[in-house]
Write a protein that holds these residues in place. Structure first.
Motif, PDB file in Angstrom:
ATOM      1  N   ALA A  35     -39.989  27.443  13.865  1.00 50.68           N
ATOM      2  CA  ALA A  35     -39.731  26.690  12.637  1.00 50.68           C
ATOM      3  C   ALA A  35     -38.237  26.441  12.465  1.00 50.68           C
ATOM      4  N   THR A  36     -37.431  27.445  12.789  1.00 52.39           N
ATOM      5  CA  THR A  36     -35.975  27.291  12.702  1.00 52.39           C
ATOM      6  C   THR A  36     -35.481  26.240  13.694  1.00 52.39           C
ATOM      7  N   ARG A  37     -36.043  26.277  14.883  1.00 56.13           N
ATOM      8  CA  ARG A  37     -35.682  25.298  15.921  1.00 56.13           C
ATOM      9  C   ARG A  37     -36.045  23.881  15.496  1.00 56.13           C
ATOM     10  N   LEU A  38     -37.248  23.715  14.940  1.00 60.17           N
ATOM     11  CA  LEU A  38     -37.686  22.392  14.501  1.00 60.17           C
ATOM     12  C   LEU A  38     -36.857  21.901  13.320  1.00 60.17           C
ATOM     13  N   ALA A  39     -36.522  22.802  12.406  1.00 61.57           N
ATOM     14  CA  ALA A  39     -35.710  22.422  11.250  1.00 61.57           C
ATOM     15  C   ALA A  39     -34.352  21.875  11.692  1.00 61.57           C
ATOM     16  N   ALA A  40     -33.764  22.493  12.708  1.00 61.55           N
ATOM     17  CA  ALA A  40     -32.471  22.027  13.217  1.00 61.55           C
ATOM     18  C   ALA A  40     -32.594  20.635  13.819  1.00 61.55           C
ATOM     19  N   LEU A  41     -33.707  20.369  14.506  1.00 68.73           N
ATOM     20  CA  LEU A  41     -33.928  19.045  15.093  1.00 68.73           C
ATOM     21  C   LEU A  41     -34.130  17.993  14.004  1.00 68.73           C
ATOM     22  N   ILE A  42     -34.851  18.350  12.956  1.00 68.22           N
ATOM     23  CA  ILE A  42     -35.063  17.431  11.830  1.00 68.22           C
ATOM     24  C   ILE A  42     -33.727  17.086  11.172  1.00 68.22           C
ATOM     25  N   GLU A  43     -32.888  18.088  10.982  1.00 69.03           N
ATOM     26  CA  GLU A  43     -31.564  17.862  10.383  1.00 69.03           C
ATOM     27  C   GLU A  43     -30.733  16.917  11.263  1.00 69.03           C
ATOM     28  N   LYS A  44     -30.817  17.109  12.580  1.00 71.98           N
ATOM     29  CA  LYS A  44     -30.067  16.265  13.509  1.00 71.98           C
ATOM     30  C   LYS A  44     -30.512  14.817  13.399  1.00 71.98           C
ATOM     31  N   VAL A  45     -31.823  14.588  13.410  1.00 68.88           N
ATOM     32  CA  VAL A  45     -32.363  13.232  13.322  1.00 68.88           C
ATOM     33  C   VAL A  45     -31.965  12.582  12.000  1.00 68.88           C
ATOM     34  N   ALA A  46     -32.055  13.344  10.910  1.00 69.05           N
ATOM     35  CA  ALA A  46     -31.721  12.804   9.592  1.00 69.05           C
ATOM     36  C   ALA A  46     -30.250  12.402   9.486  1.00 69.05           C
ATOM     37  N   SER A  47     -29.394  13.010  10.308  1.00 60.71           N
ATOM     38  CA  SER A  47     -27.955  12.707  10.258  1.00 60.71           C
ATOM     39  C   SER A  47     -27.619  11.368  10.902  1.00 60.71           C
ATOM     40  N   TRP A  48     -28.587  10.749  11.593  1.00 57.78           N
ATOM     41  CA  TRP A  48     -28.316   9.495  12.291  1.00 57.78           C
ATOM     42  C   TRP A  48     -28.302   8.282  11.368  1.00 57.78           C
ATOM     43  N   SER A  49     -28.824   8.437  10.154  1.00 57.24           N
ATOM     44  CA  SER A  49     -28.907   7.294   9.243  1.00 57.24           C
ATOM     45  C   SER A  49     -28.836   7.768   7.797  1.00 57.24           C
ATOM     46  N   SER A  50     -28.321   6.902   6.936  1.00 54.66           N
ATOM     47  CA  SER A  50     -28.258   7.214   5.502  1.00 54.66           C
ATOM     48  C   SER A  50     -29.453   6.623   4.755  1.00 54.66           C
ATOM     49  N   ASP A  51     -30.455   6.164   5.499  1.00 52.33           N
ATOM     50  CA  ASP A  51     -31.634   5.555   4.900  1.00 52.33           C
ATOM     51  C   ASP A  51     -32.331   6.538   3.957  1.00 52.33           C
TER      52      ASP A  51
END
Length: 215
Positions: free
Chosen positions: A180-196
């Motif tokens: 879950a911690t690993r997936l959360a970090a990936l979600i945060e990374k993806v979300a940082s690519w856009s301000s949408d």
């Protein structure tokens, strides 16, 4: 005729006139070394323009996050996803400019890699499936981050994350805290690519779902 290259794992391959086949078979023009690729997965066709068609692969071919249903024209900057691999379409003039800037080698031979034994191999245990999907998401995020437009891969990554969480909620095993911690970090990374705003809302929803999915 416009000349194109494919950028794959830091190397740029020229697309020859006619058909360029991508897949796991050592006889393909470009050999892909991931277990989700079929032996002959998809083909690029260069004539008056460049197009791509899926060759009946087990896991599908995606362009800019959309699964191919028929032949599709390609343009400079398009992102092709085959399993965990991302390939970027580059115009020849853009390729020449890139060489002078970053010194990335250009070769005309096929890529090499270890070829798995079976097409479409599926792992049985829920825990192993979770690890496999996490590995795929992690690879896509890492590969997308190296392209000019990582946000183009967001829809594909979102679908994988959503599917993983649905599968986890339907399992008695749940998801381990490290996963879950690993997936959360990936979600945060993806979300940082856009301000949408929609992406920000997806991030909040996924992180909240993770709280209930982990054990």
């Amino acid at each position: 005729m416009t000349a194109f290259w494919l950028k794959y794992r830091g190397t740029r391959f020229p697309v020859r006139r006619g058909e360029t086949v991508l897949g796991r078979s050592p006889y393909c023009s470009i050999v892909l070394s991931n277990g989700l690729a079929s032996r002959q997965h998809c083909a690029l066709r260069l004539g008056a323009g460049l197009s791509i068609v899926d060759l009946g692969s087990s896991n599908g071919t995606f362009v800019n996050g959309e699964r191919l249903e028929a032949a599709r024209a390609l343009q400079h900057g398009d992102l092709i996803r085959v399993g965990t691999d991302l390939l970027e379409v580059v115009l020849a003039e853009e390729q020449t400019r890139a060489r002078s800037l970053d010194g990335v080698p250009v070769i005309s031979t096929v890529a090499t890699g270890e070829v798995p034994a079976h097409d479409g191999e599926r792992l049985e245990s829920t825990e192993t499936q979770t690890q496999s999907t996490l590995d795929l998401i992690e690879s896509l995020v890492a590969n997308a981050a190296e392209t000019r437009l990582p946000a183009a891969m967001v829809p594909s990554i979102q679908r994988l994350v959503d599917s993983l969480l649905v599968d986890t909620r339907g399992s008695t095993d749940g998801m381990s805290v490290p996963d879950a911690t690993r997936l959360a970090a990936l979600i945060e990374k993806v979300a940082s690519w856009s301000s949408d705003a929609g992406l920000a809302a997806w991030r909040r929803s996924m992180l909240k779902s993770l709280e209930g999915a982990s054990k």
